[in-house]
Design an enzyme around this catalytic site. Structure first.
Site, short mmCIF file in Angstrom:
data_model
loop_
_atom_site.label_atom_id
_atom_site.label_comp_id
_atom_site.label_asym_id
_atom_site.label_seq_id
_atom_site.Cartn_x
_atom_site.Cartn_y
_atom_site.Cartn_z
N TYR A 29 27.11 56.61 -68.81
CA TYR A 29 26.86 58.05 -68.85
C TYR A 29 26.87 58.56 -70.28
O TYR A 29 25.98 59.32 -70.70
CB TYR A 29 27.93 58.77 -68.01
CG TYR A 29 27.89 60.27 -68.07
CD1 TYR A 29 26.82 60.99 -67.54
CD2 TYR A 29 28.93 60.99 -68.65
CE1 TYR A 29 26.80 62.38 -67.59
CE2 TYR A 29 28.92 62.38 -68.70
CZ TYR A 29 27.85 63.07 -68.18
OH TYR A 29 27.83 64.44 -68.23
N GLU A 51 29.98 70.38 -62.82
CA GLU A 51 31.09 70.82 -63.68
C GLU A 51 32.07 71.67 -62.88
O GLU A 51 33.29 71.58 -63.07
CB GLU A 51 30.56 71.60 -64.89
CG GLU A 51 29.78 70.78 -65.90
CD GLU A 51 30.62 69.78 -66.68
OE1 GLU A 51 31.87 69.84 -66.59
OE2 GLU A 51 30.03 68.95 -67.39
N TRP A 59 36.27 63.39 -64.60
CA TRP A 59 34.81 63.32 -64.59
C TRP A 59 34.34 62.02 -63.96
O TRP A 59 33.29 61.98 -63.32
CB TRP A 59 34.27 63.47 -66.01
CG TRP A 59 32.77 63.55 -66.03
CD1 TRP A 59 31.92 62.67 -66.60
CD2 TRP A 59 31.95 64.55 -65.41
NE1 TRP A 59 30.61 63.06 -66.39
CE2 TRP A 59 30.60 64.20 -65.66
CE3 TRP A 59 32.22 65.70 -64.67
CZ2 TRP A 59 29.53 64.98 -65.20
CZ3 TRP A 59 31.14 66.46 -64.21
CH2 TRP A 59 29.83 66.09 -64.48
#
Length: 200
Positions: A29, A51, A59
């Protein structure tokens, strides 16, 4: 993603921050997506939604669930999600593949409707990009990376005035980092300046 950790040199010889150095999913990522410009409505809506779902979680958890999120939320097509009804809310609450938080699910649906409405004012992507600051941070260590800014605070306020929720200043700063509006890659990282928006 905070802390005093310096850059870590990977087996490939490339320098990354500690958060992106160990987990292969986070590393991919970081190397391919994080901080690259997102200019399309669907892409911006997806990242804004993720988010919001990430709030209070790691995350990595969100990234692992992203395929399930995309399936559950019609590929983050704002028009499709804006049409979700109570039956869809119940379906989502029963979906173990996503984060089953009632308020966040309602926020994603409400934000899709707000995204559709925002087209009359140029669209979500241009709206978010209009809060790009004149300069970007130049952090050497992770603890030098801001968690909010005057621009992210203003963006959060502006989005809330347009009907968006779960768009606080910290969440919006994370969004601005993710979509290239600011470059918070550490100085010395192999990704610093990769967006083409800011010089390294």
């Amino acid at each position: 993603m905070s802390g005093p950790d310096p850059l870590v040199i990977g087996a490939d010889g490339l320098a990354r921050p500690a958060w992106a150095a160990a987990d292969p999913l986070l590393r991919d990522y970081y190397d391919t997506e994080w901080g690259m410009p997102v200019r399309d409505e669907r892409g911006m809506y997806e990242r804004l939604s993720l988010e919001a779902f990430q709030s209070g979680l790691s995350w990595a958890t969100i990234l692992r669930k992203r395929p399930a999120f995309r399936a559950a939320f019609a590929g983050f097509d704002p028009d499709a999600v804006a049409a979700f009804a109570e039956a869809d809310v119940q379906r989502l609450l029963a979906d173990a593949g996503i984060v089953r938080n009632h308020k966040k699910i309602l926020a994603a649906i409400g934000n899709a409707r707000a995204t559709v409405a925002l087209r009359e004012s140029g669209g979500l992507a241009d709206f978010v990009w209009s809060f790009q600051p004149p300069t970007t941070p130049r952090p050497v260590t992770a603890d030098q990376v801001p968690t909010s800014s005057p621009e992210s605070t203003a963006l959060a306020k502006a989005l809330r005035s347009r009907g968006f929720t779960f768009v606080g200043p910290t969440t919006m700063y994370a969004l601005m980092e993710a979509v290239g509006i600011v470059d918070t890659h550490l100085l010395g990282s192999h990704r610093r300046g990769s967006s083409g928006i800011w010089p390294d």
